[in-house]
Write a protein that holds these residues in place. Structure first.
Motif, mmCIF file in Angstrom:
data_model
loop_
_atom_site.group_PDB
_atom_site.id
_atom_site.type_symbol
_atom_site.label_atom_id
_atom_site.label_comp_id
_atom_site.label_asym_id
_atom_site.label_seq_id
_atom_site.Cartn_x
_atom_site.Cartn_y
_atom_site.Cartn_z
ATOM 1 N N ILE A 152 0.844 -1.203 0.000
ATOM 2 C CA ILE A 152 0.000 0.000 0.000
ATOM 3 C C ILE A 152 0.877 1.249 0.000
ATOM 4 O O ILE A 152 2.043 1.186 0.405
ATOM 5 C CB ILE A 152 -0.988 0.035 1.197
ATOM 6 N N SER A 153 0.294 2.367 -0.439
ATOM 7 C CA SER A 153 1.144 3.546 -0.624
ATOM 8 C C SER A 153 1.674 4.082 0.709
ATOM 9 O O SER A 153 0.956 4.118 1.708
ATOM 10 C CB SER A 153 0.375 4.633 -1.377
ATOM 11 N N ASN A 154 2.915 4.465 0.691
ATOM 12 C CA ASN A 154 3.588 5.006 1.878
ATOM 13 C C ASN A 154 3.484 4.121 3.119
ATOM 14 O O ASN A 154 3.350 4.609 4.240
ATOM 15 C CB ASN A 154 3.046 6.399 2.220
ATOM 16 N N PHE A 155 3.539 2.826 2.892
ATOM 17 C CA PHE A 155 3.436 1.885 4.025
ATOM 18 C C PHE A 155 4.429 2.239 5.136
ATOM 19 O O PHE A 155 4.082 2.265 6.317
ATOM 20 C CB PHE A 155 3.683 0.455 3.533
ATOM 21 N N GLN A 189 5.573 4.873 6.161
ATOM 22 C CA GLN A 189 5.327 6.088 6.952
ATOM 23 C C GLN A 189 4.292 5.863 8.051
ATOM 24 O O GLN A 189 4.011 6.757 8.851
ATOM 25 C CB GLN A 189 4.840 7.208 6.029
ATOM 26 N N ILE A 190 3.726 4.691 8.070
ATOM 27 C CA ILE A 190 2.731 4.391 9.120
ATOM 28 C C ILE A 190 3.437 4.389 10.486
ATOM 29 O O ILE A 190 4.517 3.798 10.616
ATOM 30 C CB ILE A 190 2.069 3.014 8.842
ATOM 31 N N GLU A 230 -4.662 4.047 9.677
ATOM 32 C CA GLU A 230 -3.560 4.443 8.784
ATOM 33 C C GLU A 230 -3.491 3.506 7.571
ATOM 34 O O GLU A 230 -3.233 3.943 6.462
ATOM 35 C CB GLU A 230 -2.223 4.399 9.534
ATOM 36 N N ILE A 231 -3.716 2.231 7.810
ATOM 37 C CA ILE A 231 -3.694 1.275 6.697
ATOM 38 C C ILE A 231 -4.896 1.532 5.790
ATOM 39 O O ILE A 231 -4.776 1.559 4.565
ATOM 40 C CB ILE A 231 -3.673 -0.177 7.221
ATOM 41 N N ILE A 268 -6.601 4.274 5.182
ATOM 42 C CA ILE A 268 -6.552 5.449 4.291
ATOM 43 C C ILE A 268 -5.537 5.302 3.156
ATOM 44 O O ILE A 268 -5.602 5.991 2.175
ATOM 45 C CB ILE A 268 -6.282 6.776 5.062
ATOM 46 N N ARG A 269 -4.624 4.356 3.322
ATOM 47 C CA ARG A 269 -3.622 4.175 2.267
ATOM 48 C C ARG A 269 -4.003 3.124 1.235
ATOM 49 O O ARG A 269 -3.310 2.929 0.261
ATOM 50 C CB ARG A 269 -2.277 3.772 2.903
ATOM 51 N N ARG A 270 -5.077 2.405 1.499
ATOM 52 C CA ARG A 270 -5.435 1.302 0.585
ATOM 53 C C ARG A 270 -6.035 1.801 -0.717
ATOM 54 O O ARG A 270 -6.720 2.820 -0.730
ATOM 55 C CB ARG A 270 -6.421 0.345 1.257
#
Ligand code: SAH
Length: 262
Positions: A230-233, A235-236, A257-258, A260-262
């Protein structure tokens, strides 16, 4: 009211350990807050030791009993005729409260130990309808449900139950107060719906928590690799922590956080 032991076949496959001590039964029932629910549902009433106090202390027309053993069903119907229409012959794990139009009810029971975890998952499935639960569990499981981050027994059940409920370890129960005598100690705990439940995707939360605890000592950036596409994983937050160190609130944040990035 007593059913003589010799006339009754104890069924190991249904995890039957009957409580003998009436004071303990009363104490368990008295822990219910008896608010204005639609109903109180007892899981596995057995010979009805909790049921009799429940019927005395709560509006009797709102007490429902769910029991899997056919022989116990006829015993219960005979001994609690007032509840006849509310004694349900069913496997609790297959019971759906929506079919009975129950949308606000408490759960109580000395739960069958072999399926206690599954009972909890079933309660969590319908948690929006269940504001309160008082239950007897195997002591070890009761500890797991009520543990916090950093403690030895903290795990999947602690996080998932505490996402929705404030939990309390009420008291330990020794083996000798049951027949037959089980191999393990028991404990009574309570779940009360949290005033404020942080909203998040329930399926995703369950997936994150289960995956993270499958490798509880690994850092989350490794145990949660399944999400690393997932994008920017990276940075979580919390990825350098381990599942066993993460609080319930942090698990909810992590899930968000996961999400919103999916
Ligand atoms: N509450 C009683 C009995 C506890 S033993 C007491 O305190 O003495 C557990 C009870 O759960 C038994 O009556 C058993 O028949 C019942 N039971 C086991 N599996 C069940 C299931 N899947 N659904 C409903 N009841 C179940």
């Amino acid at each position: 009211m007593q059913m003589h032991k010799s006339t009754f076949k104890i069924r190991k496959k249904f995890d039957q350990y009957f409580l003998k001590d009436k004071n303990i039964a009363k104490k368990i029932v008295k822990n219910l807050s008896f608010q204005n629910y639609d109903a109180v549902v007892e899981i596995g009433p057995g010979l009805g030791i909790l049921t009799q106090y429940l019927l005395n202390l709560y509006c009797r027309h709102q007490v429902f009993l769910i029991e899997i053993d056919r022989e116990l069903i006829s015993f219960l119907k005979k001994n609690f005729p007032i509840s006849k229409n509310r004694i349900i012959h069913k496997d609790f794990l297959k019971w759906n409260p929506e079919e009975m139009n129950l949308h606000n009810f408490a759960i109580i029971g000395n739960f069958p130990y072999g399926i206690s975890s599954q009972i909890i998952f079933h309660i969590l499935k319908y948690n929006q309808y269940i504001p309160e639960c008082i239950g007897m569990f195997q002591k070890e499981l009761a500890k797991r449900i009520t543990s916090h981050e950093g403690e030895k027994n903290y795990g999947i059940l602690s996080v998932l139950v505490q996402t929705f409920y404030d939990v309390k370890y009420l008291f330990t129960v020794k083996k000798q107060v049951f027949f037959p005598i089980p191999n393990v100690k028991s404990a009574v705990i309570s779940f009360k719906k949290k005033n404020e439940i942080l909203s998040c995707n329930k399926d995703l939360l369950f997936k994150c928590v289960k995956t993270a605890f499958n490798q509880r000592r690994k850092k989350l950036k490794n145990s949660l690799k399944l999400f690393n596409h997932i994008s920017n994983f990276y940075q979580i937050p919390f990825l350098n922590k381990r599942a066993e160190e993460l609080s319930v609130k942090e698990f909810l944040q992590l899930t968000k956080e996961i999400e919103i990035r999916r």
